[in-house]
Design an enzyme around this catalytic site. Structure first.
Site, PDB file in Angstrom:
ATOM      1  N   GLU A  69       0.883  -1.179   0.000  1.00  0.00           N
ATOM      2  CA  GLU A  69       0.000   0.000   0.000  1.00  0.00           C
ATOM      3  C   GLU A  69       0.914   1.220   0.000  1.00  0.00           C
ATOM      4  OE1 GLU A  69      -3.145   0.153  -0.336  1.00  0.00           O
ATOM      5  OE2 GLU A  69      -3.917  -1.814   0.182  1.00  0.00           O
ATOM      6  N   CYS A 119      -2.107   9.422   2.592  1.00  0.00           N
ATOM      7  CA  CYS A 119      -1.681   8.832   1.316  1.00  0.00           C
ATOM      8  C   CYS A 119      -2.615   9.225   0.177  1.00  0.00           C
ATOM      9  CB  CYS A 119      -1.603   7.325   1.431  1.00  0.00           C
ATOM     10  SG  CYS A 119      -3.152   6.571   1.948  1.00  0.00           S
TER      11      CYS A 119
HETATM   12  P1  NAD Z   1       8.140   4.891   4.904  1.00  0.00           P
HETATM   13  O1  NAD Z   1       8.139   4.070   3.663  1.00  0.00           O
HETATM   14  O2  NAD Z   1       9.294   5.760   5.162  1.00  0.00           O
HETATM   15  O3  NAD Z   1       8.015   3.938   6.197  1.00  0.00           O
HETATM   16  C1  NAD Z   1       7.003   2.967   6.338  1.00  0.00           C
HETATM   17  C2  NAD Z   1       7.477   1.866   7.259  1.00  0.00           C
HETATM   18  O4  NAD Z   1       8.624   1.256   6.683  1.00  0.00           O
HETATM   19  C3  NAD Z   1       7.885   2.318   8.664  1.00  0.00           C
HETATM   20  O5  NAD Z   1       7.431   1.376   9.606  1.00  0.00           O
HETATM   21  C4  NAD Z   1       9.396   2.308   8.617  1.00  0.00           C
HETATM   22  O6  NAD Z   1       9.969   1.958   9.845  1.00  0.00           O
HETATM   23  C5  NAD Z   1       9.691   1.216   7.605  1.00  0.00           C
HETATM   24  N1  NAD Z   1      10.930   1.472   6.869  1.00  0.00           N
HETATM   25  C6  NAD Z   1      11.470   2.675   6.526  1.00  0.00           C
HETATM   26  N2  NAD Z   1      12.621   2.504   5.837  1.00  0.00           N
HETATM   27  C7  NAD Z   1      12.802   1.157   5.742  1.00  0.00           C
HETATM   28  C8  NAD Z   1      13.805   0.348   5.143  1.00  0.00           C
HETATM   29  N3  NAD Z   1      14.851   0.877   4.521  1.00  0.00           N
HETATM   30  N4  NAD Z   1      13.669  -0.986   5.231  1.00  0.00           N
HETATM   31  C9  NAD Z   1      12.610  -1.544   5.854  1.00  0.00           C
HETATM   32  N5  NAD Z   1      11.633  -0.825   6.448  1.00  0.00           N
HETATM   33  C10 NAD Z   1      11.724   0.500   6.390  1.00  0.00           C
HETATM   34  O7  NAD Z   1       6.785   5.692   4.878  1.00  0.00           O
HETATM   35  P2  NAD Z   1       6.234   6.731   5.938  1.00  0.00           P
HETATM   36  O8  NAD Z   1       7.067   7.963   5.900  1.00  0.00           O
HETATM   37  O9  NAD Z   1       6.028   6.060   7.248  1.00  0.00           O
HETATM   38  O10 NAD Z   1       4.788   7.044   5.316  1.00  0.00           O
HETATM   39  C11 NAD Z   1       4.613   7.922   4.244  1.00  0.00           C
HETATM   40  C12 NAD Z   1       4.434   7.178   2.938  1.00  0.00           C
HETATM   41  O11 NAD Z   1       3.494   6.135   3.085  1.00  0.00           O
HETATM   42  C13 NAD Z   1       3.889   8.077   1.847  1.00  0.00           C
HETATM   43  O12 NAD Z   1       4.485   7.755   0.623  1.00  0.00           O
HETATM   44  C14 NAD Z   1       2.399   7.709   1.820  1.00  0.00           C
HETATM   45  O13 NAD Z   1       1.759   8.005   0.603  1.00  0.00           O
HETATM   46  C15 NAD Z   1       2.460   6.256   2.106  1.00  0.00           C
HETATM   47  N6  NAD Z   1       1.217   5.765   2.690  1.00  0.00           N
HETATM   48  C16 NAD Z   1       0.439   4.921   1.971  1.00  0.00           C
HETATM   49  C17 NAD Z   1      -0.772   4.481   2.488  1.00  0.00           C
HETATM   50  C18 NAD Z   1      -1.686   3.563   1.725  1.00  0.00           C
HETATM   51  O14 NAD Z   1      -2.621   3.023   2.321  1.00  0.00           O
HETATM   52  N7  NAD Z   1      -1.474   3.338   0.442  1.00  0.00           N
HETATM   53  C19 NAD Z   1      -1.165   4.902   3.749  1.00  0.00           C
HETATM   54  C20 NAD Z   1      -0.332   5.759   4.449  1.00  0.00           C
HETATM   55  C21 NAD Z   1       0.863   6.181   3.921  1.00  0.00           C
END
Ligand code: NAD
Length: 470
Positions: A216, A250
């Site tokens: 997602e 998102c």
């Molecule tokens: P992110 O991708 O930075 O982090 C998401 C999760 O991944 C966190 O738990 C983080 O600890 C983990 N993570 C971060 N870097 C990682 C790595 N290198 N390896 C493994 N895990 C890692 O995203 P965010 O800043 O938490 O959220 C914002 C993003 O999420 C935006 O792009 C937004 O559009 C998207 N989002 C999508 C939805 C959806 O339902 N489609 C919902 C909310 C947010």
């Protein structure tokens, strides 16, 4: 077979691995009991603590917490409880005449041991939402929430250990390293919510164990406003959707694509509604949130600086305060195509306005970017709406509204390519966490046996007849 014994989470993983058939073969009544326990925890035991945690992490107003976190999760649980018996039933399918004497059905079986990685913007909703689907489908789950919202993550850890045993559901707090180690383990399914960049890392890790994934993700979700739209109503809904959770959603409208002739009227209406929603000074409004971390504040601030350097026009807002991580609701027009605000997913309270000369050019603009998670259309013209839907691709669409498609449990939620892989919510969430096992049962003599070797002229004729008629 890989050796995972040095992995810090292997012991926990093994406990769930050994328990998976016990959980997986549970009846719908037993699964509903678990959902009831989770419901009680959120609805009654921890409701106030959830409000406090979100206020500390995101400055989230109580009404927003109630609507976008508590109500959203309770809605997921109630919907699953209502439909679970039906979802778990075997789904009968037709069997071709050439297989006379047999019947077929699909049995939804749990995938097994699942990993749920969640983001920070709706910490409870986006962690417990997938968990509801995982439990409904009969899985065990290890959860890794975001490190950016520590109060929420630590409260979720408390709720999970209160409601579940760790051989069924466990939550691990911590930095990215925790996800990195977890991603090495051979989970049966990984449900990730976050950015497209990290989505690629998750999918690469999943490929090593051939784990299935639901991704997602996010991206730049356009909002198209055409000349037939009710401009004032469009402005009202877009202002609400854009500045809810301070734009950290998102499916937030990332930018507005508007016919040049109605731009000024639209911006006037936006100003009016912003004033009604957040008064003269949104900084003092109880209805307006804050940016999650200094890092994200700096990222958004750099987009504003970049826009200033490129002589963009600040139609509304622009004020920032680093100490309170405040960014005023901001609307910017006359941006050059190379501006960061038009290149990166904004994920904050800044709305670029891009004008178009014809709807065809607006469609070209949308299609020049990766496929978005959402695309919103404000129009009274059926022909224009159809034209936009037919000639673009997006995870979901609202017509004459924004964001609300997310809240309908009967609609699959998810992106396409850069904005995601797979769907969630309601039956689609149950399905994402299930293996659709094909079952064909032979009841009587099967006609296919007539075609077994040794082959003869008669069997060749029979094979031809079968191909022709069945
Ligand atoms: P992110 O991708 O930075 O982090 C998401 C999760 O991944 C966190 O738990 C983080 O600890 C983990 N993570 C971060 N870097 C990682 C790595 N290198 N390896 C493994 N895990 C890692 O995203 P965010 O800043 O938490 O959220 C914002 C993003 O999420 C935006 O792009 C937004 O559009 C998207 N989002 C999508 C939805 C959806 O339902 N489609 C919902 C909310 C947010």
């Amino acid at each position: 077979m890989n050796d995972f014994s040095n992995n810090p989470y292997f012991e926990l993983f093994t406990k769930q691995y050994q328990n998976q058939f016990n959980i997986g073969n549970s009846t719908y009544k037993k699964r509903i009991k678990k959902l009831n326990r989770l419901q009680y925890a959120i609805e009654s035991n921890y409701r106030m603590e959830i409000q406090e945690a979100l206020s500390k992490d995101l400055g989230k107003p109580v009404v927003e917490t109630e609507l976008t976190e508590v109500y959203a999760i309770l809605g997921d649980i109630k919907h699953a409880k209502k439909h679970l018996k039906q979802w778990m039933k075997k789904h009968k399918v037709d069997t071709p005449l050439s297989m006379l004497g047999s019947s077929s059905h699909i049995k939804f079986q749990p995938k097994g041991v699942c990993l749920i990685i969640s983001p920070w913007n709706f910490p409870f909703n986006l962690t417990f939402g997938p968990l509801v689907s995982a439990i409904a489908a009969g899985n065990t789950a290890i959860i890794k929430p975001s490190e950016m919202t520590p109060h929420s993550s630590s409260l979720m850890a408390k709720i999970i250990s209160d409601v579940f045993t760790e051989d069924e559901v466990a939550l691990l707090e911590g930095e990215v390293e925790v996800s990195t180690e977890l991603l090495k383990l051979p989970f049966n399914h990984i449900f990730f919510t976050g950015s497209p960049q990290v989505g690629k890392i998750v999918m690469t890790a999943a490929a090593k164990n051939l784990a299935s994934v639901t991704l997602e993700l996010g991206g730049k979700s356009p909002t198209i406003v055409d000349t037939t739209a009710n401009v004032d109503k469009a402005a009202k809904k877009i202002m609400w959707a854009k500045f809810l959770n301070c734009g950290q959603i998102c499916v937030s409208p990332d930018y507005v694509l508007i016919d040049e002739s109605i731009k000024t009227e639209f911006i006037q209406s936006c100003k009016k509604w912003l004033h009604i929603f957040y008064n003269d000074n949104p900084k003092t409004s109880d209805s307006y949130g804050r940016i999650v971390t200094n890092k994200h504040f700096e990222r958004l601030n750099s987009y504003l600086e970049n826009a200033k350097t490129l002589n963009a026009k600040f139609e509304v807002g622009g004020e920032t305060d680093s100490t309170s991580k405040y960014i005023e609701p901001t609307i910017i027009s006359d941006l050059k195509p190379e501006a960061q605000l038009l290149q990166e997913e904004i994920f904050g309270p800044i709305l670029p306005i891009v004008t178009y000369e014809s709807l065809d050019l607006a469609i070209v603009y949308v299609n020049s970017k990766p496929r978005p998670l959402a695309l919103y259309i404000y129009s009274k013209s059926k022909a224009n709406t159809k034209k936009i839907i037919d000639n673009t691709r997006a995870g979901g669409t609202c017509i004459n509204n924004s964001v609300l498609h997310y809240a309908n449990h009967n609609l699959p939620f998810g992106g396409v390519n850069n904005s995601g892989i797979g769907k969630s919510h309601g039956f689609d969430g149950f399905r994402a966490f299930s293996n659709e096992r094909s079952v064909l049962k032979q009841h009587t003599f099967g006609v296919t046996e007539l075609l077994f070797p040794p082959y003869s002229g008669f069997k060749e004729k029979l094979a031809r007849l079968t191909i022709k008629w069945f």
